[in-house]
Write a protein that holds these residues in place. Structure first.
Motif, PDB file in Angstrom:
ATOM      1  N   ASP A  63      49.239  23.229 -22.582  1.00 58.70           N
ATOM      2  CA  ASP A  63      48.884  22.175 -23.541  1.00 58.70           C
ATOM      3  C   ASP A  63      49.931  22.090 -24.649  1.00 58.70           C
ATOM      4  OD1 ASP A  63      46.573  21.601 -22.117  1.00 58.70           O
ATOM      5  OD2 ASP A  63      45.257  22.751 -23.463  1.00 58.70           O
ATOM      6  N   LYS A  64      50.379  23.248 -25.139  1.00 59.37           N
ATOM      7  CA  LYS A  64      51.408  23.280 -26.185  1.00 59.37           C
ATOM      8  C   LYS A  64      52.733  22.729 -25.665  1.00 59.37           C
ATOM      9  CE  LYS A  64      48.944  25.072 -29.483  1.00 59.37           C
ATOM     10  NZ  LYS A  64      48.650  24.281 -30.695  1.00 59.37           N
ATOM     11  N   ALA A  65      53.050  23.012 -24.394  1.00 59.73           N
ATOM     12  CA  ALA A  65      54.282  22.480 -23.792  1.00 59.73           C
ATOM     13  C   ALA A  65      54.234  20.959 -23.755  1.00 59.73           C
ATOM     14  CB  ALA A  65      54.470  23.056 -22.388  1.00 59.73           C
ATOM     15  N   ARG A  66      53.070  20.405 -23.420  1.00 58.03           N
ATOM     16  CA  ARG A  66      52.912  18.943 -23.443  1.00 58.03           C
ATOM     17  C   ARG A  66      53.126  18.408 -24.860  1.00 58.03           C
ATOM     18  NH1 ARG A  66      48.549  20.414 -20.480  1.00 58.03           N
ATOM     19  NH2 ARG A  66      48.804  20.032 -18.261  1.00 58.03           N
ATOM     20  N   GLU A  67      52.562  19.114 -25.849  1.00 52.77           N
ATOM     21  CA  GLU A  67      52.665  18.671 -27.242  1.00 52.77           C
ATOM     22  C   GLU A  67      54.112  18.590 -27.726  1.00 52.77           C
ATOM     23  OE1 GLU A  67      50.238  21.021 -29.887  1.00 52.77           O
ATOM     24  OE2 GLU A  67      48.435  20.670 -28.683  1.00 52.77           O
ATOM     25  N   ILE A  68      54.980  19.478 -27.231  1.00 57.39           N
ATOM     26  CA  ILE A  68      56.378  19.428 -27.675  1.00 57.39           C
ATOM     27  C   ILE A  68      57.218  18.511 -26.788  1.00 57.39           C
ATOM     28  CG2 ILE A  68      56.257  21.696 -28.770  1.00 57.39           C
ATOM     29  CD1 ILE A  68      58.043  22.757 -26.439  1.00 57.39           C
ATOM     30  N   VAL A  73      57.480  22.443 -16.456  1.00 54.76           N
ATOM     31  CA  VAL A  73      57.902  23.765 -16.914  1.00 54.76           C
ATOM     32  C   VAL A  73      58.151  24.679 -15.718  1.00 54.76           C
ATOM     33  CG1 VAL A  73      56.761  23.641 -19.163  1.00 54.76           C
ATOM     34  CG2 VAL A  73      55.522  24.574 -17.208  1.00 54.76           C
ATOM     35  N   LEU A  74      59.098  25.573 -15.917  1.00 54.74           N
ATOM     36  CA  LEU A  74      59.439  26.597 -14.933  1.00 54.74           C
ATOM     37  C   LEU A  74      58.781  27.905 -15.365  1.00 54.74           C
ATOM     38  CD1 LEU A  74      61.212  27.600 -12.505  1.00 54.74           C
ATOM     39  CD2 LEU A  74      62.972  28.111 -14.218  1.00 54.74           C
ATOM     40  N   ILE A  75      58.113  28.558 -14.425  1.00 50.16           N
ATOM     41  CA  ILE A  75      57.512  29.862 -14.684  1.00 50.16           C
ATOM     42  C   ILE A  75      57.904  30.774 -13.527  1.00 50.16           C
ATOM     43  CG2 ILE A  75      55.389  31.139 -15.133  1.00 50.16           C
ATOM     44  CD1 ILE A  75      54.060  28.559 -15.947  1.00 50.16           C
ATOM     45  N   TYR A 111      58.198  28.933  -9.963  1.00 50.12           N
ATOM     46  CA  TYR A 111      57.207  27.860  -9.861  1.00 50.12           C
ATOM     47  C   TYR A 111      57.541  26.763 -10.864  1.00 50.12           C
ATOM     48  CZ  TYR A 111      54.027  31.003  -7.386  1.00 50.12           C
ATOM     49  OH  TYR A 111      53.450  31.860  -6.489  1.00 50.12           O
ATOM     50  N   TRP A 112      57.264  25.520 -10.478  1.00 51.34           N
ATOM     51  CA  TRP A 112      57.301  24.392 -11.398  1.00 51.34           C
ATOM     52  C   TRP A 112      55.896  23.867 -11.564  1.00 51.34           C
ATOM     53  CZ3 TRP A 112      61.204  23.003 -14.444  1.00 51.34           C
ATOM     54  CH2 TRP A 112      62.491  23.411 -14.098  1.00 51.34           C
ATOM     55  N   ILE A 113      55.573  23.496 -12.794  1.00 49.34           N
ATOM     56  CA  ILE A 113      54.300  22.843 -13.091  1.00 49.34           C
ATOM     57  C   ILE A 113      54.635  21.506 -13.751  1.00 49.34           C
ATOM     58  CG2 ILE A 113      52.148  22.909 -14.414  1.00 49.34           C
ATOM     59  CD1 ILE A 113      52.186  25.936 -14.216  1.00 49.34           C
ATOM     60  N   ASP A 114      54.187  20.424 -13.124  1.00 50.66           N
ATOM     61  CA  ASP A 114      54.357  19.095 -13.725  1.00 50.66           C
ATOM     62  C   ASP A 114      53.283  18.899 -14.768  1.00 50.66           C
ATOM     63  OD1 ASP A 114      56.586  18.183 -12.221  1.00 50.66           O
ATOM     64  OD2 ASP A 114      55.266  17.745 -10.524  1.00 50.66           O
ATOM     65  N   LEU A 115      53.707  18.418 -15.926  1.00 50.01           N
ATOM     66  CA  LEU A 115      52.776  18.181 -17.019  1.00 50.01           C
ATOM     67  C   LEU A 115      52.457  16.703 -17.136  1.00 50.01           C
ATOM     68  CD1 LEU A 115      54.445  20.553 -19.637  1.00 50.01           C
ATOM     69  CD2 LEU A 115      52.533  21.055 -18.124  1.00 50.01           C
TER      70      LEU A 115
END
Length: 115
Positions: A63-68, A73-75, A111-115
């Protein structure tokens, strides 16, 4: 190898006194983080594992990654850390690759996560 980029640190705390988990959100990636660390790193207190705090921490950090303004994101997670990659997959992570980490010599899942 340096991982110095702008970063936010978050704490999951119970009753304002017991730290359950911590996460670090890196606002950008550099070549080192593209290889090893990714955008997000997180840790759950060993005595509090297997209680859903990893999933909760990662969800809140996404959620914070979306806010910025991040769009994806890569994890990364060591292949041997089954609990971590299950958390990543549960929160939308799609396995991109597995490779030997030059730093540790261990198999690393990206891993990639699409926001």
């Amino acid at each position: 190898a340096s991982a110095r980029v702008p970063q936010s640190t978050f704490w999951l705390v119970r009753n304002e006194q017991r730290i359950l988990a911590c996460s670090r959100l890196r606002h950008t990636l550099n070549p080192y983080l593209e290889e090893v660390g990714g955008h997000i790193g997180y840790d759950v207190r060993p005595s509090e594992r297997r209680r859903g705090y990893g999933t909760q921490t990662l969800t809140l950090t996404l959620d914070k990654a979306r806010e910025i303004g991040l769009k994806r994101v890569l994890i990364t997670a060591d292949s041997s850390n089954i609990a971590s990659w299950r958390v990543i997959e549960k929160t939308g992570g799609v396995l991109h690759s597995e490779s030997i980490c030059r730093e540790t010599g261990e198999l690393l899942r990206k891993y990639w996560i699409d926001l």
